[in-house]
Design a protein around this motif. Structure first.
Motif, PDB file in Angstrom:
ATOM      1  N   VAL A  13       0.867  -1.173   0.000  1.00  0.00           N
ATOM      2  CA  VAL A  13       0.000   0.000   0.000  1.00  0.00           C
ATOM      3  C   VAL A  13       0.904   1.224   0.000  1.00  0.00           C
ATOM      4  CG1 VAL A  13      -1.878   1.217   1.150  1.00  0.00           C
ATOM      5  CG2 VAL A  13      -1.696  -1.268   1.370  1.00  0.00           C
ATOM      6  N   LYS A  14       0.672   2.158  -0.930  1.00  0.00           N
ATOM      7  CA  LYS A  14       1.524   3.341  -1.048  1.00  0.00           C
ATOM      8  C   LYS A  14       0.909   4.529  -0.328  1.00  0.00           C
ATOM      9  CE  LYS A  14       1.949   5.784  -4.931  1.00  0.00           C
ATOM     10  NZ  LYS A  14       2.380   6.207  -6.287  1.00  0.00           N
ATOM     11  N   PHE A  15       1.761   5.281   0.399  1.00  0.00           N
ATOM     12  CA  PHE A  15       1.321   6.468   1.115  1.00  0.00           C
ATOM     13  C   PHE A  15       2.227   7.638   0.757  1.00  0.00           C
ATOM     14  CE2 PHE A  15       0.309   2.807   3.810  1.00  0.00           C
ATOM     15  CZ  PHE A  15      -1.060   2.996   4.022  1.00  0.00           C
ATOM     16  N   TYR A 314       5.940   2.624   1.138  1.00  0.00           N
ATOM     17  CA  TYR A 314       5.225   1.429   0.701  1.00  0.00           C
ATOM     18  C   TYR A 314       5.185   0.443   1.869  1.00  0.00           C
ATOM     19  CZ  TYR A 314       5.791   3.128  -4.098  1.00  0.00           C
ATOM     20  OH  TYR A 314       5.746   3.879  -5.252  1.00  0.00           O
ATOM     21  N   ARG A 316       3.907  -3.215   3.172  1.00  0.00           N
ATOM     22  CA  ARG A 316       3.422  -4.529   2.704  1.00  0.00           C
ATOM     23  C   ARG A 316       2.119  -4.876   3.414  1.00  0.00           C
ATOM     24  NH1 ARG A 316       5.269  -9.173   0.308  1.00  0.00           N
ATOM     25  NH2 ARG A 316       7.373  -8.333  -0.003  1.00  0.00           N
ATOM     26  N   LYS A 317       1.147  -5.362   2.623  1.00  0.00           N
ATOM     27  CA  LYS A 317      -0.156  -5.729   3.187  1.00  0.00           C
ATOM     28  C   LYS A 317      -0.032  -6.952   4.082  1.00  0.00           C
ATOM     29  CE  LYS A 317      -2.846  -4.023  -0.747  1.00  0.00           C
ATOM     30  NZ  LYS A 317      -3.794  -4.400  -1.818  1.00  0.00           N
TER      31      LYS A 317
END
Length: 317
Positions: A13-15, A314, A316-317
């Motif tokens: 997931v990118k923030f 980034y 990781r889920k």
């Protein structure tokens, strides 16, 4: 030739930094001053207190949650078995290319983790201590591959991590000197059963490729509880490497004991050309062949822009 480091092909997931900053927990307080920040910042790196607040305090919160969760899982195992077990160190790895700023990230997290409410005992080491001595590398004609997997005593490194996880006290880690560019004889860092160990190095997501008995079966990261990869486009990495080389030329290279002393009096233009050649011949190849392919194995990626500031996170889920 530049390589495309923008493709991150794993479930992340990118923030952006502002969104990431919103995840900071209220009990994570910034106690580091500007003067303290400058003291442990790596040579030629750039970092502000605002970066610490927006990026590293939330990361510290996340790591503390993982640390607590690991102890909760240990309690479940103890309850299942019906007898107590010794807690083992929580190991955090910091990986990434040469010149990306791994050392600054490691030292900063070291300072933040020490301030957790539980006041854990924290140790910090670098995998440079597990490089083979120059004499060995010269004998094996591997000095030009320094930093590549084959230049590390990975068997010794994995044995250290196994001993650490088994709770053995007073473990010795060889000391590496960036001045002499070699292992310091009979000099060690003692790691004595810390609650948290931070291990920094280009190779912490790789396997023990030079040992047939370990190949594809023993990854250094098998012993890591949380892994962080510090990332940047190669064009920035090479520029930062050259900039650092030029600064060192004007300072550390003038020490007669410095491995690169022969470059101390070169004009900047010549020194920059040599640094570029070193990058292209050694660091570029290592990045493409060994370091970057392991990036997607990390739990978290911190992507830097041209000014050293984190532009993307980034998770990781």
């Amino acid at each position: 030739m530049d390589i495309d480091t923008s493709v991150i092909s794993a479930p992340f997931v990118k923030f952006d930094p502002n969104t990431w900053a919103s995840f900071k927990h209220e009990d994570e307080k910034l106690t580091i001053t500007e003067n303290e920040l400058q003291k442990f910042m790596a040579f030629n790196d750039k970092l502000s207190l605002e970066d610490v607040k927006k990026i590293y305090l939330p990361l510290s919160s996340l790591l503390r949650m993982y640390f607590i969760s690991r102890h909760d899982r240990l309690s479940v195992i103890q309850k299942f078995l019906g007898f107590p077990m010794d807690s083992v160190p929580f190991i955090i790895s910091i990986s990434g290319s040469v010149s990306v700023g791994k050392t600054t990230t490691a030292k900063l997290l070291f300072e933040l983790i020490k301030q957790w409410p539980c006041k854990p005992k924290v140790s910090l080491i670098t995998t440079d201590g597990f490089l083979y001595p120059n004499a060995y590398l010269e004998e094996k004609m591997l000095l030009g591959k320094k930093g590549f997997p084959v230049s590390y005593d990975s068997k010794r490194l994995i044995s250290f991590l196994l001993d650490l996880k088994e709770g053995k006290p007073n473990l010795k880690v060889p000391v590496y000197s960036h001045l002499t560019y070699d292992i310091v004889p009979d000099s060690y860092t003692i790691v004595d059963r810390p609650n948290v160990l931070i291990i920094e190095g280009v190779n912490v997501l790789q396997d023990a490729t030079e040992y047939p008995e370990f190949r594809k079966r023993a990854f250094i990261s098998d012993y890591i509880d949380y892994s962080i990869y510090v990332d940047a486009d190669e064009k920035y990495l090479m520029k930062w490497y050259i900039d650092r080389f030029l600064k060192l030329k004007d300072e550390a290279f003038h020490d007669p004991n410095c491995y690169f002393h022969k470059y101390a009096n070169l004009p900047d233009e010549n020194a920059a050309s040599i640094a570029k050649l070193i990058w292209e011949a050694v660091n570029h190849s290592n990045l493409v062949e060994n370091i970057l392919p392991c990036r997607n194995r990390a739990n978290l990626i911190l992507k830097k822009g041209k000014d050293h500031h984190i532009e993307e996170v980034y998770l990781r889920k």
